[in-house]
Design a protein around this motif. Structure first.
Motif, PDB file in Angstrom:
ATOM      1  N   VAL A   6     -14.763 -34.187 -13.238  1.00 56.20           N
ATOM      2  CA  VAL A   6     -13.678 -34.276 -11.921  1.00 56.20           C
ATOM      3  C   VAL A   6     -14.490 -33.263 -11.553  1.00 56.20           C
ATOM      4  N   ILE A   7     -14.614 -33.780  -9.892  1.00 55.17           N
ATOM      5  CA  ILE A   7     -15.030 -33.322  -8.811  1.00 55.17           C
ATOM      6  C   ILE A   7     -13.974 -32.952  -7.809  1.00 55.17           C
ATOM      7  N   GLY A   8     -13.849 -31.692  -7.482  1.00 55.80           N
ATOM      8  CA  GLY A   8     -12.140 -31.504  -6.488  1.00 55.80           C
ATOM      9  C   GLY A   8     -11.092 -31.249  -7.579  1.00 55.80           C
ATOM     10  N   THR A   9     -10.473 -29.604  -6.976  1.00 58.29           N
ATOM     11  CA  THR A   9      -9.382 -29.578  -8.013  1.00 58.29           C
ATOM     12  C   THR A   9      -8.072 -29.369  -7.089  1.00 58.29           C
ATOM     13  N   GLY A  10      -7.941 -30.234  -6.571  1.00 63.06           N
ATOM     14  CA  GLY A  10      -6.653 -30.215  -4.648  1.00 63.06           C
ATOM     15  C   GLY A  10      -5.268 -31.028  -5.922  1.00 63.06           C
ATOM     16  N   SER A  11      -4.604 -31.217  -5.380  1.00 59.50           N
ATOM     17  CA  SER A  11      -3.097 -31.856  -5.308  1.00 59.50           C
ATOM     18  C   SER A  11      -3.351 -33.369  -6.347  1.00 59.50           C
ATOM     19  N   ILE A  12      -3.943 -33.895  -5.857  1.00 61.75           N
ATOM     20  CA  ILE A  12      -4.643 -35.179  -6.453  1.00 61.75           C
ATOM     21  C   ILE A  12      -4.946 -35.236  -7.677  1.00 61.75           C
ATOM     22  N   ALA A  13      -6.412 -34.799  -7.660  1.00 61.92           N
ATOM     23  CA  ALA A  13      -6.798 -34.445  -9.088  1.00 61.92           C
ATOM     24  C   ALA A  13      -5.315 -34.225 -10.114  1.00 61.92           C
ATOM     25  N   PHE A 150       3.150 -47.502   6.752  1.00 65.29           N
ATOM     26  CA  PHE A 150       2.742 -45.924   5.839  1.00 65.29           C
ATOM     27  C   PHE A 150       3.667 -44.638   6.744  1.00 65.29           C
ATOM     28  N   SER A 151       4.423 -44.025   6.749  1.00 67.29           N
ATOM     29  CA  SER A 151       4.203 -42.295   7.561  1.00 67.29           C
ATOM     30  C   SER A 151       5.156 -42.184   7.369  1.00 67.29           C
ATOM     31  N   MET A 152       3.939 -40.550   6.967  1.00 66.89           N
ATOM     32  CA  MET A 152       4.488 -39.599   5.939  1.00 66.89           C
ATOM     33  C   MET A 152       4.960 -38.484   7.108  1.00 66.89           C
ATOM     34  N   PRO A 153       6.540 -37.611   7.998  1.00 70.98           N
ATOM     35  CA  PRO A 153       5.697 -36.556   8.335  1.00 70.98           C
ATOM     36  C   PRO A 153       5.348 -35.264   7.735  1.00 70.98           C
ATOM     37  N   LEU A 154       4.483 -34.828   8.887  1.00 72.94           N
ATOM     38  CA  LEU A 154       3.407 -33.861   8.420  1.00 72.94           C
ATOM     39  C   LEU A 154       4.555 -32.803   7.439  1.00 72.94           C
ATOM     40  N   GLN A 155       5.670 -32.891   7.230  1.00 77.84           N
ATOM     41  CA  GLN A 155       5.798 -31.895   7.188  1.00 77.84           C
ATOM     42  C   GLN A 155       6.603 -31.794   5.356  1.00 77.84           C
ATOM     43  N   ILE A 156       5.883 -33.025   5.259  1.00 76.85           N
ATOM     44  CA  ILE A 156       5.882 -33.601   3.882  1.00 76.85           C
ATOM     45  C   ILE A 156       4.693 -33.704   3.104  1.00 76.85           C
ATOM     46  N   CYS A 157       3.965 -33.846   4.170  1.00 82.78           N
ATOM     47  CA  CYS A 157       2.362 -34.616   3.679  1.00 82.78           C
ATOM     48  C   CYS A 157       2.208 -32.856   3.615  1.00 82.78           C
ATOM     49  N   LYS A 158       2.355 -31.510   4.375  1.00 86.67           N
ATOM     50  CA  LYS A 158       1.987 -30.329   4.223  1.00 86.67           C
ATOM     51  C   LYS A 158       1.930 -29.639   2.438  1.00 86.67           C
ATOM     52  N   PRO A 159       2.364 -29.685   2.138  1.00 85.80           N
ATOM     53  CA  PRO A 159       2.341 -29.723   0.304  1.00 85.80           C
ATOM     54  C   PRO A 159       1.124 -30.083  -0.606  1.00 85.80           C
ATOM     55  N   PHE A 160       1.471 -31.063   0.272  1.00 87.51           N
ATOM     56  CA  PHE A 160       0.185 -32.227  -0.674  1.00 87.51           C
ATOM     57  C   PHE A 160      -1.076 -31.928  -1.029  1.00 87.51           C
TER      58      PHE A 160
END
Length: 324
Positions: A6-13, A150-160
Motif C-alpha cells: 500500500v502506498i498512501g495511508t490516508g482515509s481512503i486506504a 455527484f454533490s458533496m458539501p465541503l463540510q461533509i468532505c473535510k473529515p474524509f
C-alpha cells in the motif's frame, strides 16, 4: 490470500483495507509513506511492515501487487515506480492528473508487461453489471442519455479528504474527486463524446463546481459535480423505451427499471471495494496487463474528457504535477 503493498495511508486506504481484509481473500503486507509515523500506524492496524524508504518498500518480495491511495498529484510518479519495479498496480481514481500522463503509464505498462488498473470501483459493482445486462437486453431501447450528479458539501468532505481538495498543488477540486464518477459512467455507456461543454466555478485555481454536457449523436449526458451544493448521488439512464434510475450511483446498491411509465424491475446487491480487488487479482493471475473491466482505453477516454473540461475553463495545475 492475495498480498498487497500500500502506498498512501490516508482515509481512503484505511477505509478500503478495513473492508477488503474482512473478506479473507486480501491482506496488506507492506505499507509506504513518506511520514514514518503514518506508515507505522497503518502497519499496526493491518499487521503489515512499514517503510518510509520507497526502494526498501519495493524490495519486499511478498507483495503480489500494489494499491496506490495518494493524492492525484502523486499517482503518476508511483504508477511508473511500480511498473519499473515490475509490480502490478491498482491506483485510486482519478488515475493521473491528465491524459498525457495516463497514456504514458499505459505505454510503459505495455512495454514492461505489467498489470495496471484504475480503481474505479463503481464499474465493478454487481448492480452496475445488472444495469448493463438490462441495456444489452434492450429493456430501455436505444440509449439517449445519462444524467449524473455527484454533490458533496465541503463540510461533509473535510473529515474524509483533508486539505488536499482545496489545493491546486494536489490537483484538488471537484472534477478529479467527484466528477470522475459521472464522467466514467457516461464513458462506460457511450464511449468518446463528439462534443464536450463544461462550465466551472473556480476559486484560487481549484474548481468547486463543474457542469458538463457530453454530446453523442442523438444522445446527451448532463453531468455535474460540486463541493458547494446539497449532498446528491443521483444517476438516471434514459432510453427510447424507458429509463433506469440508480440511487447512489457512485456506490450502487439498487437500480430501478421503468418502462411504459411503470416500474418493471428492481435489482439489489451489496456494494464493496472487494469486487475490484477480486477482479484485479483474477486478471493478474491470468497474466493480463490491463483490467478486463476497466480497460486502459476507458481510463484514457475519461482523462481526455476531464482535460477538455479544464481547457475550456483555463484550469491548469502546477507544472510540476502536470508534466511527464
Amino acid at each position: 490470500m492475495f498480498k498487497w503493498g500500500v502506498i498512501g495511508t490516508g482515509s481512503i486506504a484505511n477505509t478500503v483495507f478495513g473492508q477488503i481484509t474482512g473478506s479473507g481473500r486480501h491482506c496488506a503486507v507492506a505499507v509506504y509513506s513518506r511520514t514514518l509515523s503514518k506508515a507505522e500506524k497503518f502497519a499496526k492496524k493491518f499487521n503489515a511492515v512499514c517503510y518510509d524508504d520507497i526502494e526498501k518498500f519495493f524490495a519486499d518480495e511478498r507483495m503480489d501487487a500494489v494499491y496506490i491511495a495518494t493524492p492525484h498529484s502523486a499517482h503518476y510518479r508511483y504508477l511508473t515506480e511500480c511498473i519499473n519495479h515490475n509490480v502490478p498496480v491498482l491506483t485510486e481514481k482519478s488515475f493521473t492528473v491528465n491524459a498525457r500522463q495516463a497514456e504514458a503509464v499505459f505505454q510503459l505498462s505495455k512495454e514492461k508487461g505489467v498489470f495496471v488498473c484504475e480503481a474505479m470501483w463503481t464499474r465493478f459493482q454487481p448492480v452496475i453489471k445488472d444495469v448493463i445486462k438490462w441495456i444489452e437486453d434492450g429493456a430501455i431501447g436505444e440509449l439517449r442519455g445519462f444524467d449524473g450528479a455527484f454533490s458533496m458539501p465541503l463540510q461533509i468532505c473535510k473529515p474524509f479528504v483533508s486539505e488536499r481538495v482545496y489545493k491546486a498543488e494536489y490537483a484538488g477540486g471537484a472534477l478529479l474527486d467527484l466528477g470522475v464518477y459521472p464522467v466514467s459512467i457516461a464513458e462506460m455507456l457511450f464511449g468518446v463524446p463528439d462534443k464536450v461543454v463544461c462550465k466551472q466555478i473556480i476559486e484560487e485555481n481549484v474548481d468547486l463546481e463543474d457542469k458538463i454536457e457530453l454530446y453523442y449523436g442523438n444522445a446527451k449526458c448532463n453531468l455535474s459535480c460540486t463541493f458547494k451544493g446539497l449532498k446528491s448521488f443521483t444517476g438516471t439512464i434514459y432510453g427510447t423505451k424507458g429509463k433506469i434510475v440508480i440511487p447512489m450511483f457512485t456506490r450502487p446498491r439498487k437500480a430501478v427499471l421503468y418502462a411504459g411509465g411503470k416500474k418493471v424491475g428492481v435489482k439489489k446487491a451489496e456494494n464493496s471495494y472487494v469486487f475490484q480487488f477480486d477482479k484485479a487479482e483474477e486478471d493478474i493471475r491470468k497474466g493480463l496487463i490491463e483490467s478486463s473491466v476497466m480497460k486502459a482505453a476507458n481510463t484514457i477516454n475519461v482523462m481526455r474528457i476531464m482535460d477538455e473540461c479544464r481547457k475550456q475553463n483555463g484550469l491548469v495545475y502546477p507544472e510540476r504535477i502536470e508534466k511527464i
